[in-house]
Every structure is written in C-alpha cells, then in structure tokens.
Design a protein around this motif. Structure first.
Motif, short mmCIF file in Angstrom:
data_model
loop_
_atom_site.label_atom_id
_atom_site.label_comp_id
_atom_site.label_asym_id
_atom_site.label_seq_id
_atom_site.Cartn_x
_atom_site.Cartn_y
_atom_site.Cartn_z
N VAL A 15 47.85 48.17 25.91
CA VAL A 15 47.33 49.17 26.85
C VAL A 15 46.16 49.96 26.26
N GLU A 16 46.11 50.07 24.94
CA GLU A 16 45.05 50.85 24.31
C GLU A 16 43.69 50.27 24.67
N GLY A 17 42.83 51.11 25.17
CA GLY A 17 41.50 50.66 25.54
C GLY A 17 41.43 50.03 26.92
N ASN A 18 42.57 49.92 27.59
CA ASN A 18 42.56 49.36 28.94
C ASN A 18 41.78 50.25 29.89
N ILE A 19 40.85 49.67 30.61
CA ILE A 19 40.11 50.42 31.63
C ILE A 19 40.67 50.04 32.99
N MET A 20 41.07 51.04 33.74
CA MET A 20 41.71 50.75 35.02
C MET A 20 40.69 50.59 36.13
N THR A 21 40.99 49.68 37.04
CA THR A 21 40.20 49.58 38.27
C THR A 21 40.74 50.63 39.25
N GLU A 22 40.00 50.83 40.33
CA GLU A 22 40.46 51.76 41.37
C GLU A 22 41.84 51.35 41.87
N TYR A 23 41.98 50.09 42.13
CA TYR A 23 43.23 49.55 42.66
C TYR A 23 44.37 49.72 41.66
N GLU A 24 44.06 49.47 40.41
CA GLU A 24 45.07 49.57 39.35
C GLU A 24 45.60 51.00 39.23
N GLU A 25 44.71 51.98 39.33
CA GLU A 25 45.14 53.39 39.25
C GLU A 25 46.14 53.71 40.35
N ARG A 26 45.81 53.26 41.54
CA ARG A 26 46.65 53.57 42.68
C ARG A 26 47.99 52.83 42.58
N PHE A 27 47.89 51.57 42.23
CA PHE A 27 49.08 50.72 42.22
C PHE A 27 50.03 51.11 41.10
N SER A 28 49.49 51.34 39.92
CA SER A 28 50.37 51.63 38.79
C SER A 28 50.94 53.03 38.88
N SER A 29 50.26 53.92 39.60
CA SER A 29 50.82 55.27 39.77
C SER A 29 52.10 55.23 40.58
N MET A 30 52.31 54.15 41.31
CA MET A 30 53.56 53.98 42.05
C MET A 30 54.65 53.37 41.18
N GLY A 31 54.32 53.13 39.91
CA GLY A 31 55.33 52.61 38.99
C GLY A 31 55.42 51.10 38.96
N ASN A 32 54.49 50.42 39.60
CA ASN A 32 54.55 48.96 39.63
C ASN A 32 53.84 48.36 38.42
N PRO A 33 54.36 47.28 37.89
CA PRO A 33 53.77 46.71 36.67
C PRO A 33 52.50 45.91 36.93
N ILE A 34 51.61 45.95 35.95
CA ILE A 34 50.38 45.16 35.95
C ILE A 34 50.57 44.01 34.96
N HIS A 35 50.24 42.81 35.39
CA HIS A 35 50.35 41.65 34.52
C HIS A 35 48.97 41.34 33.95
N ARG A 36 48.92 40.85 32.73
CA ARG A 36 47.63 40.56 32.11
C ARG A 36 47.73 39.34 31.19
N LEU A 37 46.71 38.53 31.19
CA LEU A 37 46.62 37.42 30.25
C LEU A 37 45.19 37.27 29.78
N VAL A 38 45.04 36.63 28.63
CA VAL A 38 43.73 36.24 28.13
C VAL A 38 43.76 34.72 27.93
N ALA A 39 42.78 34.04 28.51
CA ALA A 39 42.71 32.58 28.40
C ALA A 39 41.48 32.20 27.60
N PHE A 40 41.65 31.27 26.67
CA PHE A 40 40.52 30.87 25.83
C PHE A 40 40.66 29.40 25.46
N ARG A 41 39.58 28.84 24.95
CA ARG A 41 39.62 27.44 24.52
C ARG A 41 39.66 27.34 23.00
N GLU A 42 38.82 28.14 22.32
CA GLU A 42 38.83 28.13 20.85
C GLU A 42 38.93 29.56 20.36
N LYS A 43 39.60 29.71 19.24
CA LYS A 43 39.76 31.06 18.69
C LYS A 43 38.41 31.67 18.34
N GLU A 44 38.33 32.99 18.52
CA GLU A 44 37.09 33.71 18.18
C GLU A 44 36.84 33.66 16.68
#
Lengths: 214, 214
Positions: free
Chosen positions: B185-214
């Motif tokens: 969560v550190e450094g997460n920037i919320m979208t408008e929708y995310e602020e509204r939705f998460s304020s209702m206590g609903n979870p946000i799912h997140r993934l990072v997809a990549f092909r080769e390691k940085e």
C-alpha cells in the motif's frame, strides 16, 4: 475431512511394507529405498490416497511418496494400495512441519498439494501448506526446475496461496479458477474429495508454482 | 462510470495543448514530443486523470501519457491538468484496441491499468485490457523489463487477469487481494473510483505482470 479414531490402525500401519517408519533415516537416501534413480514426486496431505495411487499406476517410471499426518486416513490409503502391485509408491505418517528433516537438497522433483487444510484463522496462516514458510521449506529439497502443483476448492486459501507464491519470489503458471472447465483439465486426476465436491458443480482452483522454468 | 455527453467537450479537447490529436504520427517519436529521453509510462483508460496527474507531479523525470476513449471523462482530466504546470504529461483520446498503432517497440517503460471496464460477457472477453490479446499488444511496445500494473475491485476481472497473465507466459508479482491492507500500500496513488469504493470497506485487488525481471 472428519477423522475417526480407528482401533488398531496404528498397529496395521506399523506392519505394512509400504509405510516407511523412520523417514528421517532416509533423508538423502530415497533413491536407495526405491532401488532406482527415477524422479521422486511427493504428495503432502494425501488423505485416502486415490490421487497418488492413480499416478503411481499410470507412471511406473516415477517414484511416489504420499505423506499424511493422520493414521486414520493413512489406513484407507494403505488399504487402497494393496490392490496395486507396483513398488514405486511409499507412504509416510509424518507432520509436514518437519519435512526438511526427511528430504535432502534436490531430492524431490515435484510436490502435489490437494485440498490442503485451509487453517482459516489468521494466526494459523503459517500452517497452510502454501504459506511462504512452507515454500521456503520446499525450496530446500525441490530440484531447481521442479514445481508445486496445488488444487483446492477453498477460495480464501487459493487467494492466500497466489499472494504467498509471488511474495516468496516464486513464479506462477497454469492458474485457473475453474480447473474442470479449463484447458488444463486433460490428464487431471481427481481426489476423492474433488469428485464429490465438483459433482455439486463447484469450481476447483489450481495453480503451479515454480522458481525456474523446466 | 456513467458517461454524460457534455456539449462542447470535443471542441474543448481539440484546442488543448496537452492533448495529442494525431497520436499515430507520434509512433516512435514520443521522446521528441516530450523533448527528452526520460522513461515513458502510460495509463490506459485513465478516466478523470487523478492517478496519472498525481504521478506526473511526483515524478518530473518520468514522462506520462494518459489514454482515454471517452471525451466526456477526458474533459475532466484536462480540467485537472490545468492546475499543473509541468510538461511531462500528455493525454490522448484513443481506443486502446489500436494501441500498437501509436507506440513503437520498446517505446513504453510501464503500463498502468486501473479499474478497467470488466466487459462481463464472455463474448466480450477479448476487449478486457488484461486479456491475452491485449498482453500480446503490450508485448510489442513495452520494454523487455517493463511491467503492467493493474488494480481493480472487480473480482471476476481480477481472476480472469491472473489466468490470462500466466496463460500468456508472463510472470506475476506483488499479487494482493486487498491492496490497502497489504505491504504494497505504501506509495499507492488512489484513483477517484478507488477512493470512493475503498471508503466503503471493499477490497482492491492488484497485480504486476512482467516478462523479464527488472
């Protein structure tokens, strides 16, 4: 699974030729137990053993070890095994918490986890067989290009597992939330529990976790 | 998001200096647009633009391109952008289906997808921005060690995405089913929708997809 205490089960297990009673003594020597250098695949929490016994019958050139903590269900697996004449399948009654005591580095080629105990309370999360703690254990004895194949109907456990796998720096492939309606269903061997559960129309989730590509 | 037709929005967009009107002409030339060789990060489906505008303000040495299909919401992003004096942020009104027409190989360093349209019907699955079809498009212009960061509150879309990422041979990291209560969560920037939705206590799912390691 509801576990009953079956009178005499420990004695029955103690007398069976295909139950290894001193697995710590076999660490680094499993190929001697099987008498060949074929790959070794293990199932942790095999329950009544239908899955691993079917695999052993299908793949005589792979060695299988089924591990189960509870003697009452291990008993059922042994009964099933008596119908099978092959010698590529051994069973252990053992608590997986200490699994690094029984396998040496690179001794195991594949790990199956099927419908593992979800340990639903947060404070028990380290006991889940897909926790980062367990992945660190598997890392010690799984060959570098080996993998962990995990099936469950428990959505919370599956979510936890996806998180833990990536958190541990392992990679994922063949992820599906509905195994029986996915392209991965071919060759799928069902456990007793899976047959019953999926016949009710409920989805089975499956993932494969690995560190390096095969 | 409910979209209203705002009279005059197309004209307003047409006159704005930070909207690129001929993006196909910029393919392979985005560094010229920005006037430097800083990395380029894009957001596909930026909506009202809070997320990417915040990023642009925080990271003046990264170039940002916000892409949005609908002029009515792009309008809101432009209004927001007027409070910002930096020149590291451009917007496009463009349909992502043709995104390979506007970026050349290795031209983009990172892709953000936030609360993308779930396209719930099976027959529309190819339109989902995390489908294997879209991943194949991203593969054409994302640098080899770049990644796609995806957030959503839609569980079905998230599950689909996990499956598609592994099906496409991409790798996953930082998977979480509850971003706001995770270590990520550190450094997460919320979208408008995310602020509204998460304020209702609903979870946000997140993934990072990549092909080769940085």
């Amino acid at each position: 699974m509801r576990l009953r205490n079956i009178p005499g089960s420990r004695e029955y297990i103690a007398q069976n030729d295909y139950v290894v009673h001193d697995p710590e003594q076999k660490k680094g020597k499993w190929h001697e137990v099987f008498g060949n250098n074929n790959p070794i695949h293990i199932e942790i929490g095999m329950g009544k053993g239908q899955f691993i016994t079917s695999l052993a019958m299908q793949n005589p050139n792979i060695n299988y070890i089924g591990i189960e903590k509870y003697s009452s269900v291990l008993l059922r697996a042994i009964e099933k095994r008596e119908e099978y004449e092959g010698d590529n399948l051994y069973f252990l009654r053992f608590d997986a918490e200490s699994i690094t005591d029984i396998f040496a580095p690179s001794e195991v080629d594949r790990i199956y986890l099927n419908f593992s105990d979800p340990w639903p309370k947060d404070r028990h999360s380290k006991r889940r067989l897909t926790s980062s703690e367990f992945l660190a254990r598997y890392d010690q004895f799984l060959v570098k290009d080996g993998y962990v194949a995990f099936k469950t109907d428990n959505r919370d456990l599956f979510d936890f597992s996806l998180e833990q796998v990536t958190l541990s720096g392992w990679q994922l492939r063949d992820v599906t939330f509905d195994l029986h309606h996915s392209e991965y269903v071919e060759g799928n061997i069902m456990t007793e529990y899976e047959e019953r559960f999926s016949s009710m129309g409920n989805p089975i989730h499956r993932l494969v976790a690995f560190r390096e590509k095969e």
